[in-house]
Design a protein around this motif. Structure first.
Motif, mmCIF file in Angstrom:
data_model
loop_
_atom_site.group_PDB
_atom_site.id
_atom_site.type_symbol
_atom_site.label_atom_id
_atom_site.label_comp_id
_atom_site.label_asym_id
_atom_site.label_seq_id
_atom_site.Cartn_x
_atom_site.Cartn_y
_atom_site.Cartn_z
ATOM 1 N N GLN A 250 24.471 54.302 31.470
ATOM 2 C CA GLN A 250 24.077 54.593 30.401
ATOM 3 C C GLN A 250 22.974 53.081 29.088
ATOM 4 O OE1 GLN A 250 27.105 54.711 27.355
ATOM 5 N NE2 GLN A 250 27.961 56.301 27.324
ATOM 6 N N TYR A 251 23.134 51.895 30.138
ATOM 7 C CA TYR A 251 22.735 51.570 30.010
ATOM 8 C C TYR A 251 21.345 50.217 31.167
ATOM 9 C CZ TYR A 251 25.647 50.916 25.941
ATOM 10 O OH TYR A 251 26.067 51.166 25.186
ATOM 11 N N GLY A 252 21.143 50.999 31.722
ATOM 12 C CA GLY A 252 20.888 50.589 33.205
ATOM 13 C C GLY A 252 21.026 49.313 34.044
ATOM 14 N N THR A 253 22.346 48.512 33.576
ATOM 15 C CA THR A 253 22.870 47.890 34.804
ATOM 16 C C THR A 253 22.384 47.881 35.636
ATOM 17 O OG1 THR A 253 24.557 48.205 34.417
ATOM 18 C CG2 THR A 253 23.863 46.692 32.484
ATOM 19 N N PRO A 254 22.281 46.863 36.395
ATOM 20 C CA PRO A 254 21.722 46.840 38.571
ATOM 21 C C PRO A 254 24.063 47.306 39.020
ATOM 22 C CG PRO A 254 21.145 44.783 37.577
ATOM 23 C CD PRO A 254 22.083 45.336 36.363
ATOM 24 N N LEU A 255 23.892 48.908 39.630
ATOM 25 C CA LEU A 255 25.715 48.977 40.096
ATOM 26 C C LEU A 255 25.513 48.747 41.375
ATOM 27 C CD1 LEU A 255 26.997 51.587 39.648
ATOM 28 C CD2 LEU A 255 25.705 52.716 40.868
ATOM 29 N N VAL A 256 24.407 48.068 41.735
ATOM 30 C CA VAL A 256 25.243 47.051 42.973
ATOM 31 C C VAL A 256 26.066 45.728 42.520
ATOM 32 C CG1 VAL A 256 24.198 46.398 45.324
ATOM 33 C CG2 VAL A 256 23.630 48.315 44.642
ATOM 34 N N LYS A 257 25.409 45.228 41.865
ATOM 35 C CA LYS A 257 26.115 44.071 41.402
ATOM 36 C C LYS A 257 27.500 43.959 40.845
ATOM 37 C CE LYS A 257 25.132 39.547 38.613
ATOM 38 N NZ LYS A 257 26.409 39.470 38.369
ATOM 39 N N ALA A 258 27.304 45.041 40.444
ATOM 40 C CA ALA A 258 28.896 45.308 38.896
ATOM 41 C C ALA A 258 29.553 45.268 40.056
ATOM 42 C CB ALA A 258 28.502 46.217 37.988
ATOM 43 N N LEU A 259 29.170 46.953 41.209
ATOM 44 C CA LEU A 259 29.989 47.031 41.622
ATOM 45 C C LEU A 259 30.781 46.315 42.935
ATOM 46 C CD1 LEU A 259 29.080 50.540 42.909
ATOM 47 C CD2 LEU A 259 30.719 49.971 41.457
ATOM 48 N N ARG A 260 29.757 44.619 43.230
ATOM 49 C CA ARG A 260 30.878 43.995 43.703
ATOM 50 C C ARG A 260 31.064 42.757 43.228
ATOM 51 N NH1 ARG A 260 24.889 41.775 46.935
ATOM 52 N NH2 ARG A 260 24.060 43.620 48.742
ATOM 53 N N ASP A 261 31.061 42.512 42.119
ATOM 54 C CA ASP A 261 31.955 41.396 41.392
ATOM 55 C C ASP A 261 33.450 43.010 40.954
ATOM 56 O OD1 ASP A 261 30.112 40.526 41.078
ATOM 57 O OD2 ASP A 261 29.178 40.584 39.285
ATOM 58 N N LEU A 262 32.976 43.965 41.260
ATOM 59 C CA LEU A 262 34.247 44.590 40.401
ATOM 60 C C LEU A 262 34.766 44.513 42.144
ATOM 61 C CD1 LEU A 262 35.918 46.194 38.853
ATOM 62 C CD2 LEU A 262 34.383 48.591 39.549
ATOM 63 N N ALA A 263 34.589 44.951 43.306
ATOM 64 C CA ALA A 263 34.927 44.189 44.603
ATOM 65 C C ALA A 263 35.914 43.726 44.309
ATOM 66 C CB ALA A 263 34.746 45.089 45.736
ATOM 67 N N GLN A 264 35.057 42.547 44.111
ATOM 68 C CA GLN A 264 36.749 40.805 44.690
ATOM 69 C C GLN A 264 37.533 40.798 43.256
ATOM 70 O OE1 GLN A 264 33.060 38.016 43.945
ATOM 71 N NE2 GLN A 264 32.811 38.847 45.856
ATOM 72 N N GLU A 265 36.960 41.566 42.096
ATOM 73 C CA GLU A 265 37.843 41.309 41.130
ATOM 74 C C GLU A 265 39.493 42.342 41.162
ATOM 75 O OE1 GLU A 265 40.087 40.295 36.907
ATOM 76 O OE2 GLU A 265 38.217 39.239 38.548
ATOM 77 N N SER A 266 38.716 43.249 42.105
ATOM 78 C CA SER A 266 40.040 43.899 42.676
ATOM 79 C C SER A 266 40.982 43.622 43.426
ATOM 80 C CB SER A 266 39.533 46.049 42.778
ATOM 81 O OG SER A 266 38.677 45.556 44.130
ATOM 82 N N ARG A 267 40.347 43.292 44.183
ATOM 83 C CA ARG A 267 41.202 42.583 45.343
ATOM 84 C C ARG A 267 41.678 41.109 45.071
ATOM 85 N NH1 ARG A 267 40.479 44.826 50.162
ATOM 86 N NH2 ARG A 267 38.353 46.068 50.648
ATOM 87 N N ARG A 268 40.983 40.470 43.970
ATOM 88 C CA ARG A 268 42.260 39.396 43.560
ATOM 89 C C ARG A 268 43.316 40.249 42.589
ATOM 90 N NH1 ARG A 268 42.871 37.030 38.515
ATOM 91 N NH2 ARG A 268 41.638 38.522 37.168
#
Length: 316
Positions: A250-268
């Motif tokens: 919806q807002y055009g945020t960088p998908l790759v960066k968001a997914l990378r941060d989310l991958a680290q958060e999900s593993r934590r």
């Protein structure tokens, strides 16, 4: 003694009563099979889901446009069941979490609960020997309670199992989504590709992703389909993933960066969940340790002394 006389001697029941008991048991087995097979979601492949929903829309359009006479289905005979809007909402969410997406699943679940509520006390009454007492009344009440709550307990257990499987698979799925996003795939293609990659080791999450992709292909808004994925699973890690995908769409945020941060958060979060389970182990095993280790140990140590003391007192 003939076989009929032997059968009549078991539990004090006659042959007719035994036939009725077997008939009721058969009805219960049929009800359980209905819960397993009728509620089961039909079609796990994305192509089958899309074709099925497309056929349903075509049938609805044909029925309303041509006004053809319709036949009654089995679900029409369950509309008399006392199902409120709250039951529809809560039981529907529970069925979705357990992996059942049958349109009339709530009516069927309520019918099975009602059948078990009536049949289990009847079985207890037939198997009980003797006059009607308060003890028998308590048994009948307990049987009715168990029959009414057992299907819902089973669904809750299956829902927790599905949630745990999804929670475990989210970190690896997010890593695969990062690779797909870096290669230039769109969100729809990412869902389809990741679902096909994780099907062998996480079929539950793969089916949910394919179902979401089918919703998008059939014209549903992307954010609504993704919200449906979050509501069906009720997993915190997947809620974060859905929020990141909606913001990127919806807002055009960088998908790759968001997914990378989310991958680290999900593993934590996964590591914290494992540490929490490990911390609960001592409290969980304390009761079995006391029952099966400490008490026998005390008996073994103090038993001979107690025996000698009793013998000494007996000689006085």
């Amino acid at each position: 003694m003939s076989e009929i006389q032997k059968l009549e001697g078991i539990a004090g029941l006659s042959v007719a009563q035994w036939q009725l008991v077997l008939l009721l048991l058969l009805v219960l087995v049929v009800a359980i099979l209905l819960l397993f097979f009728t509620l089961q979601a039909n079609g796990t492949q994305q192509q089958e889901l899309v074709q099925k929903r497309f056929r349903q829309r075509c049938e609805v359009y044909k029925r309303h446009s041509l006004e053809l006479p319709t036949t009654r289905s089995w679900a029409d005979y369950l509309n008399w069941l006392p199902v409120t809007e709250k039951d529809q909402r809560e039981l529907g969410a529970l069925l979705a979490q357990a992996g059942f997406r049958q349109p009339h699943g709530v009516l069927l679940l309520v019918g099975i609960k009602l059948a078990a509520l009536l049949l289990l006390p009847l079985l207890v009454w037939l198997l009980a020997s003797g006059p009607f007492t308060l003890g028998l009344l308590a048994k009948l009440t307990l049987a009715a309670l168990l029959g009414s709550l057992a299907p819902e307990w089973w669904l809750q257990r299956r829902a927790r199992f599905n949630q745990e499987q999804v929670r475990t698979a989210v970190p690896d799925a997010v890593d695969l989504m990062v690779i797909c996003a870096e290669s230039g795939l769109h969100i729809d293609a990412i869902l389809q590709q990741v679902a096909s990659d994780i099907r062998d080791w996480s079929p539950i999450l793969a089916d949910e992703m394919l179902y979401t992709h089918a919703d998008i292909q059939m014209g549903k808004e992307r954010y609504q389909a993704l919200r449906g994925l979050s509501q069906r699973t009720q997993v915190t890690e997947l809620d974060h993933l859905v929020s990141a995908l909606i913001q990127a769409d919806q807002y055009g945020t960088p998908l790759v960066k968001a997914l990378r941060d989310l991958a680290q958060e999900s593993r934590r979060l996964h590591l914290l969940n494992v540490e929490e389970r490990i911390g609960k182990i001592p409290a969980t095993i304390s009761l079995p340790l006391m029952l099966f280790v400490l008490i026998p140990l005390v008996v073994m140590l103090a038993g001979p002394s107690m025996v000698m003391l009793v013998r000494s007192l007996g000689e006085l």
